[in-house]
Design a protein around this motif. Structure first.
Motif, mmCIF file in Angstrom:
data_model
loop_
_atom_site.group_PDB
_atom_site.id
_atom_site.type_symbol
_atom_site.label_atom_id
_atom_site.label_comp_id
_atom_site.label_asym_id
_atom_site.label_seq_id
_atom_site.Cartn_x
_atom_site.Cartn_y
_atom_site.Cartn_z
ATOM 1 N N SER A 176 3.720 3.069 -7.078
ATOM 2 C CA SER A 176 3.927 3.018 -5.627
ATOM 3 C C SER A 176 3.248 1.817 -5.005
ATOM 4 O O SER A 176 2.037 1.600 -5.171
ATOM 5 C CB SER A 176 3.387 4.302 -4.988
ATOM 6 O OG SER A 176 3.426 4.225 -3.592
ATOM 7 N N ILE A 178 2.409 1.193 -1.873
ATOM 8 C CA ILE A 178 1.343 1.452 -0.912
ATOM 9 C C ILE A 178 0.005 1.614 -1.625
ATOM 10 O O ILE A 178 -1.037 1.193 -1.119
ATOM 11 C CB ILE A 178 1.663 2.700 -0.053
ATOM 12 C CG1 ILE A 178 0.631 2.856 1.072
ATOM 13 C CG2 ILE A 178 1.755 3.959 -0.880
ATOM 14 C CD1 ILE A 178 0.969 3.973 2.051
ATOM 15 N N SER A 226 8.884 -2.437 -0.394
ATOM 16 C CA SER A 226 9.635 -1.314 0.164
ATOM 17 C C SER A 226 10.775 -1.860 1.007
ATOM 18 O O SER A 226 10.606 -2.823 1.755
ATOM 19 C CB SER A 226 8.723 -0.429 1.010
ATOM 20 O OG SER A 226 7.796 0.254 0.194
ATOM 21 N N HIS A 234 4.533 2.248 4.410
ATOM 22 C CA HIS A 234 4.339 1.728 3.050
ATOM 23 C C HIS A 234 4.395 0.203 3.034
ATOM 24 O O HIS A 234 3.565 -0.456 2.410
ATOM 25 C CB HIS A 234 5.398 2.306 2.112
ATOM 26 C CG HIS A 234 5.162 3.727 1.732
ATOM 27 N ND1 HIS A 234 5.100 4.157 0.426
ATOM 28 C CD2 HIS A 234 4.947 4.825 2.487
ATOM 29 C CE1 HIS A 234 4.878 5.466 0.397
ATOM 30 N NE2 HIS A 234 4.785 5.889 1.638
#
Length: 654
Positions: A176, A178, A226, A234
């Motif tokens: 991910s 973030i 993203s 994010h």
């Protein structure tokens, strides 16, 4: 919890051609990256120059430093809490272990890890949170304010352990963006706060393992930003972390390009994420705080490196700060609206530090407070450190509110204020942000009422994202909020844990806040069409003289079953007899009370801590829930029906 093909098809239907093309390119790139990752470019003569100015540490207030050191000592003993789960294993942590389920995430290529499947991975947020390394920024800050090298040595041990256990592109911590962005931001501050420690350079710029990790984190963020319907908070974290690292760790051939691209992305997405009024478009208050923290931290790094920042970045952050000052209650608590997951952009403070007071204190230092801002009496570590780096905002002619705003038309939020610190938020806004409204709740026309900072009619919170779909549905449902439900359905129908397939369209009809100044009546009126063909209209009036809040619900349309819910805060005790509830609570050792007169046309019951299905719950923070009292009235509406609710506050001590 895995997501079926239907969920992905519905999400795909909400993507534009550009987003689809970008995601196709991401898929191709992920397949290509399966091979062994490239080596970090050779770096010679790397230096860290983004140090704190002289006097910054000395400006930390003694009580804030004391709280920080107390928290650092608890961490040194191996203790911490993440999302309501106590851990005592942080002396030598297992980076892939979830203490909530007892599972370990599988190894292998990062993009093969089924991180949303709790049965396979565990609760991924429990695994990810320690690896944001924000507990290490606390330890590094404790070193900075005390000079005690034990804190620095523990930070070094844990970073070396994490780097060894999490090679680039291997495992759940490389899934991910973030997480990568916030982790980079933490590393920048760890290096800054450890600058006086003799081992700092050997840990970072002189360490090929550290350089390799920093480079691969930035390479990942440059490759997989993203996109489209996922570009909410994010992408802000990704851009903030990337720009911060490229400013402070600008050692690589790509650093200038990464820095420029990240600052452009930050500028573009900050504007996209924020209404012109300054409120966050996700209509989720905690994400307003997260985005504001990330933006301030990114600007701090650019200013420390002498890198120009787009003027609109500072302007948006200014508007966000003024908006936050406008909506908080007298105890500096903002609305509990939409999703929350206790996410922070930069953590250097101990337990007990007020997050929102800290943000307003930083806003005062950077932008200057307006006369109508609430007073901030607490202290924190972060404000003097950020203020030492961020260039004060000095744009001429920037329009700022001359008085405290009460109505934010673009966000559909109105705050009504009355005597004895009565505070009421009315929700008539759009349903979240972007095509999937990821962090929105089905809460159109809901109200949230406090008395001197105590939740009386409460927004229940969030509790969870993955792994417990029934609880997720409840906490974001219409029944889970202080509003009216028809035929047992939600105003907006969910197609999965993060996907809405039909949105309630709200329309604010009238707002009158002129009575705020003279102690008269303030009011709000709105309607929504989420129950087509029926229409729900709600009017809220707060009268200062009588200390009464009057809520009038009107339903127009065919015959429908009605449920009207009022969720009481966890500090409230309710005695329900017929359609009258006497509410009592204690604030600062003083008894308080109110009377809630409910519509007599409905049949009323009190629910508390029920599980099948869930009803009567409050979530003070992500991963935590506690029973509370929910009053639910049931009946039917045929044609045009009105339901009148009156909440009358008694005098203090009554």
């Amino acid at each position: 919890m895995t997501m079926g093909a239907g969920w992905y098809l519905r999400r795909l239907s909400r993507m534009g051609p550009r987003e689809i093309g970008g995601r196709v390119g991401d898929t191709v790139r992920r397949r290509r990256w399966r091979s062994a990752p490239p080596d970090c470019p050779d770096v010679t003569g790397a230096r860290f120059t983004a140090v704190l100015p002289a006097g910054a540490i000395a400006a930390v207030p003694p009580d804030a430093a004391k709280r920080l050191v107390a928290e650092a000592d608890r961490l040194m003993a191996g203790h911490a809490e993440f999302f309501g789960v106590d851990r005592d294993d942080l002396i030598d942590p297992d980076w892939w272990y979830d203490p909530k389920t007892g599972r370990r995430a599988p190894s292998g290529y990062a993009f093969d890890v089924p991180y949303r499947d709790e049965d396979a991975v565990g609760d991924v947020k429990q695994i990810w949170e320690p690896s944001r390394h924000q507990y290490l920024t606390r330890l590094a800050a404790a070193y900075a304010v005390t000079g005690d090298e034990r804190y620095a040595e523990r930070v070094a041990e844990h970073l070396r352990s994490w780097w060894a256990a999490n090679a680039p592109l291997r495992g759940v911590h490389w899934v991910s963006g973030i997480e990568l962005g916030i982790r980079l931001l933490s590393w920048v501050w760890i290096r800054r706060l450890l600058d006086g420690w003799p081992g700092a350079a050997a840990l970072f710029e002189d360490n090929p393992v550290a350089r390799n990790q920093i480079w691969h984190h930035q390479r990942w963020l440059a490759a997989f930003p993203s996109r489209g319907s996922s570009a909410n908070n994010h992408v802000i974290a990704e851009a903030a972390g990337q720009s911060a690292a490229a400013c402070a760790f600008g050692w690589f051939p790509e650093s200038a390009r990464w820095r420029a691209e990240a600052l452009r992305s930050l500028d573009r997405h900050l504007r996209a994420n924020t209404f012109l009024s300054g409120l966050n478009r996700e209509l989720a208050t905690e994400y307003h705080g997260l985005v504001l923290e990330l933006g301030l931290a990114a600007v701090a790094e650019a200013d420390a490196a002498g890198v120009p920042v787009p003027a609109t970045v500072r302007l948006v952050l200014l508007r966000m700060t003024d908006a936050l000052a406008a909506v908080v209650d007298n105890r500096l608590r903002p609305p509990r609206q939409g999703d929350a997951d206790d996410g922070h952009g930069l953590v250097v403070d101990g337990a007990g530090t007020d997050r929102w007071g800290s943000l307003l204190a930083t806003g005062d230092a950077v932008f200057g407070r307006l006369d109508w801002w609430p007073e901030v009496t607490g202290t924190d570590v972060r404000t003097p450190l950020l203020a030492a780096l961020v260039r004060p905002y000095a744009e001429k002619g920037t329009a700022r509110p001359a008085s405290r705003p009460a109505h934010f038309a673009d966000a559909g939020m109105t705050v009504l204020r009355g005597p004895e610190e009565i505070w009421c938020r009315c929700d008539g806004g759009p349903h979240g942000f972007l095509s999937i409204a990821a962090h929105a709740h089905a809460d159109a026309l809901s109200v949230e009422v406090r008395h001197d900072g105590v939740d009386v009619l409460a927004d229940p919170g969030t509790y969870c994202y993955h792994g417990q779909p029934e609880w997720r549905r409840y906490f974001r449902s219409t029944l889970g909020h202080n509003t009216l439900q028809l035929d047992g359905g939600d105003q907006s129908v969910s197609g999965g844990p993060f996907l809405w397939t039909r949105h309630a369209r709200s329309r604010v009809l009238a707002v009158d806040t002129s009575g705020t100044l003279d102690g008269g009546t303030v009011s709000w009126c709105a309607e929504h069409d989420g129950y087509r063909p029926s229409v729900h209209r709600r009017r809220v009036e707060l009268t200062s003289v009588t200390r009464e809040l009057r809520v009038v619900d009107e339903v127009r349309g065919p015959r429908r079953e009605v449920r009207l819910a009022f969720h009481l805060g966890p500090e409230i005790t309710a005695d329900l007899v017929g359609n009258r509830a006497v509410l009592t609570w204690t604030r600062d050792g003083e008894d308080r009370s109110a009377v809630l007169d409910l519509p007599g046309r409905l049949s009323w019951r009190a629910h508390r801590g029920e599980t099948e299905p869930p009803l009567g719950w409050y979530s003070a923070g992500f991963g935590r829930r506690e029973p509370t009292t929910t009053l639910v009235g049931t009946g039917s509406a045929d044609g045009t029906e009105k339901y009148v609710t009156v909440l009358g506050f008694r005098g203090q001590g009554a």
